[in-house]
Design a protein around this motif. Structure first.
Motif: not given
Length: 337
Positions: A25-32, A49-52
């Motif tokens: 019921d949830m999705i990982l949008s990305g990690v920062c 997904g990698i975010y700075a």
């Protein structure tokens, strides 16, 4: 389905990321993050997904061959909620960003209660977190206190509790950076911070804690002396503790005589990193003398707050109004029996 952003891919963050990925019921949008070493490289290997977090961090990531999808702001724009797992005090600064962005957020127990105005433990106060904008998942030791004393309280057995915590000196992967060897360091303040922290979730708890840092890195160990509200049998106490889905009763006769043997059991069970999400409480050590209760347990500080964080996501986003249903769903996804 809710989109969840993760900021801080360290000891807790990487576990939260994997736990989010196990939910339907949830999705990982990305990690920062700001790091560009093996930790974030492993996240990239998992196709997260990698975010700075900063322009300089992005340069370092790119230089180390990491494909960066965007900035922290761009990640937050894609998410319904952000879980901040950054080191102590950093999240307290990050929340100004989250508030400006208008996004719900969760911080971890290293931050003060005042950063969110609400502190969370699933079995104790799930309902009070429904649709809030922010909460703090309390620390590993505080979580264990609320689970065990909460079970006794629900059964009408708890009067007051006094506990001594033997605290691991540092995380295993940071043992080379410091910690303590060949000594023990008592915390000078009584109560130590865990008792008042538990009261931030349940103000009615009469609990005092003291703590000692010890030269090991596997886990924390707690010793508790509880004044019961009435004389009780050991069976009554055990029945109360069994009402928590996140307390695992263990026995010396099983060969579980120390924190390292408990850790080995969870590794053999196939848990990621040998993680123990439960409180491991010795059933055969537990002693009742009239209206006094004595027991001890082990806390895995890298793992115990992971299911709590997943439940906090559901509460804040309104994915599940019933706390027990969320707990059951989280437990099933993480293999907590």
């Amino acid at each position: 389905m809710k989109n969840i952003a993760l900021v801080g891919y360290g000891v807790i963050g990487k576990r939260v990321a994997d736990a989010i990925n196990r939910q339907d019921d949830m999705i990982l949008s990305g990690v920062c993050d700001i790091i560009s070493d093996w930790r974030i490289q492993n996240a990239a290997q998992k196709d997260y997904g990698i975010y700075a977090a900063t322009p300089n961090a992005e340069k370092e990531m790119v230089a180390n061959g990491i494909a960066v999808k965007g900035s922290l702001k761009e990640l937050l724009e894609k998410a319904d909620l952000v879980v901040d797992c950054t080191p102590k005090n950093i999240a307290a600064r990050n929340i100004e960003i989250y508030k400006k962005q208008g996004i719900k957020f969760i911080v971890q127990g290293g931050e003060k209660h005042g950063t969110t105005g609400h502190s969370f433990s699933a079995e104790t106060n799930y309902a009070t977190a429904l649709n809030l904008n922010a909460t703090r998942v309390v620390s590993c030791n505080t979580t264990s206190i609320l689970r065990t004393l909460g079970a006794l309280k629900r059964a009408g057995l708890l009067d007051y509790a006094r506990g001594t915590l033997l605290r691991r000196a540092t995380d295993p992967w940071e043992s080379h950076l410091g910690g303590i060897m060949n000594t023990m360091v008592p915390e000078k303040d009584i109560p130590s911070h865990q008792g008042p922290d538990a009261q931030s979730v349940d103000p009615d708890l009469d609990v005092i804690t003291s703590a000692v840092k010890v030269p090991e890195t596997l886990s924390h160990m707690h010793y508790w002396n509880v004044k019961l509200s009435k004389a009780a049998t050991k069976e009554e106490v055990l029945d109360a503790l069994k009402t928590s889905n996140r307390i695992h009763l263990i026995r010396y006769e099983q060969g579980l005589v120390s924190n390292n043997t408990i850790k080995e059991m969870y590794l053999d069970m196939g848990r990621p990193w040998g993680d123990m999400y439960e409180v491991a409480l010795w059933e055969d050590m537990l002693k009742v003398v009239g209206d006094e209760l004595f027991y001890a347990y082990v806390v895995d500080n890298q793992a115990i707050v992971i299911p709590e964080t997943i439940d906090a996501i559901r509460a804040l986003t309104g994915l599940e109004a019933d706390g027990q249903k969320s707990i059951d769903k989280t437990n099933k996804s993480l293999g907590i029996n």
